[in-house]
Enzyme design. Structure first.
Site: not given
Length: 307
Positions: A14, A40-41, A185, A221-222, A250, A254, A293
């Site tokens: 990233d 990367g997801k 999402n 997911t909201l 970000t 994930d 994170s």
């Protein structure tokens, strides 16, 4: 926690740029900061699940370069077992991430590199591993044929299957029916179902489409509105948790998917696993970056106890 999780996906490095706004086409603006880190997801979800206590194997492809070294370092730190094909004549993927300073919202461009060549054969080579897993996850950053084969092998072996349909794409007929759980999402849910998702009520309507296509349960997911869980018997709205000020969104999806998978693999019933995933996501957005994170098991449990 315990439980084996196999994840198919992409690693990218990233490159994150923070600025007050996005530049217009042809315009140059000054940014506020820059950071380089692992992303990367699929890789993010692997790190999230491992930090949440899962025994995680990650299937992907890398180049032979400095970004590949970064991938192996973050996996080793988190305890992820790499199941990797190395392409010395390609490159490890990279992502451009713009982060809006005031809100933490983001826009992303991904170039998968070697991971673009993930194949059905790559998945077939890991059939024993996939079939013996408790939970498998795939996304759509790698070729869809490989993702679909992953779901098929997992179903035969008895693993619970999670499809995180990101980025949104046109899916082959019948692919959704191979999913015990689908975790889009709002944007991805709209792209796949045709239902605009702007509220919890909209998410309920979109979830009906997923169920009609054979999905075991839809989890939409909201963002700040939490997540909607719906299966054939119940509909549950799970709110976000107050973990602190939002720094960057970000990787929140994930964190949710990795946490959800880890809890599910450990024997949690699905709604409780959604709560665990929501807590993991709520913690992740209080920190900059993506893979770095992702919260640890103790942090998630602490937030759940406080709530």
């Amino acid at each position: 926690m315990a439980g084996t999780i196999v994840i198919l996906g992409v690693f990218v490095a990233d490159t994150a740029y923070r600025a007050d706004r996005q530049p217009s086409m042809g315009e140059t603006i000054l940014g506020n900061s820059f950071a380089l880190g692992p992303g990367g997801k699929g890789s993010n979800q692997a790190v999230a699940a491992a930090r949440a206590g899962g025994v995680v194997h990650f299937i992907s492809r890398l180049g032979e370069d400095a970004f590949a070294d970064m991938a192996r370092a973050i996996w080793a730190d988190a305890g992820v077992v790499p199941e990797i094909v190395v392409e010395s004549d390609s490159y490890t993927g990279a992502a451009f991430i713009f982060v809006e300073e005031a809100t933490g919202n983001n826009a992303i461009i991904i170039s998968p590199g070697a991971a673009r060549n993930i194949s059905v054969d790559d998945v077939q080579d890991k059939a024993d591993l996939i079939g013996s897993a408790d939970v498998v996850i795939t996304q759509l950053e790698q070729p869809i044929a490989a993702a679909e084969r992953m779901l098929e092998i997992a179903r035969v072996g008895g693993a619970r299957t999670i499809l995180n349909p990101a980025p949104a794409a046109t899916l082959p007929p019948g692919m959704l029916a191979k999913c015990d759980f689908v975790t889009p999402n709002e944007t991805e849910a709209e792209a796949i179902t045709g239902v605009a998702v702007r509220s919890v009520a909209d998410a309920k309507r979109a979830s009906t489409v997923f169920l009609d296509h054979g999905v075991g349960a839809a989890i939409i997911t909201l963002g700040e509105n939490g997540a909607l869980y719906r299966d054939a018997d119940r509909t549950v709205h799970v709110p976000v948790f107050d973990a602190g000020p939002v720094i960057e969104t970000t990787g929140a999806g994930d964190a949710f998917n990795g946490g959800f998978a880890a809890a599910l693999a450990d024997g949690a019933e699905p709604v409780e696993a959604v709560r665990f995933g929501s807590a993991a996501a709520s913690l992740s957005v209080t920190r900059p970056g993506t893979a770095p994170s992702m919260p640890f098991l103790g942090e998630v449990r602490s937030l759940l106890r406080q709530s």
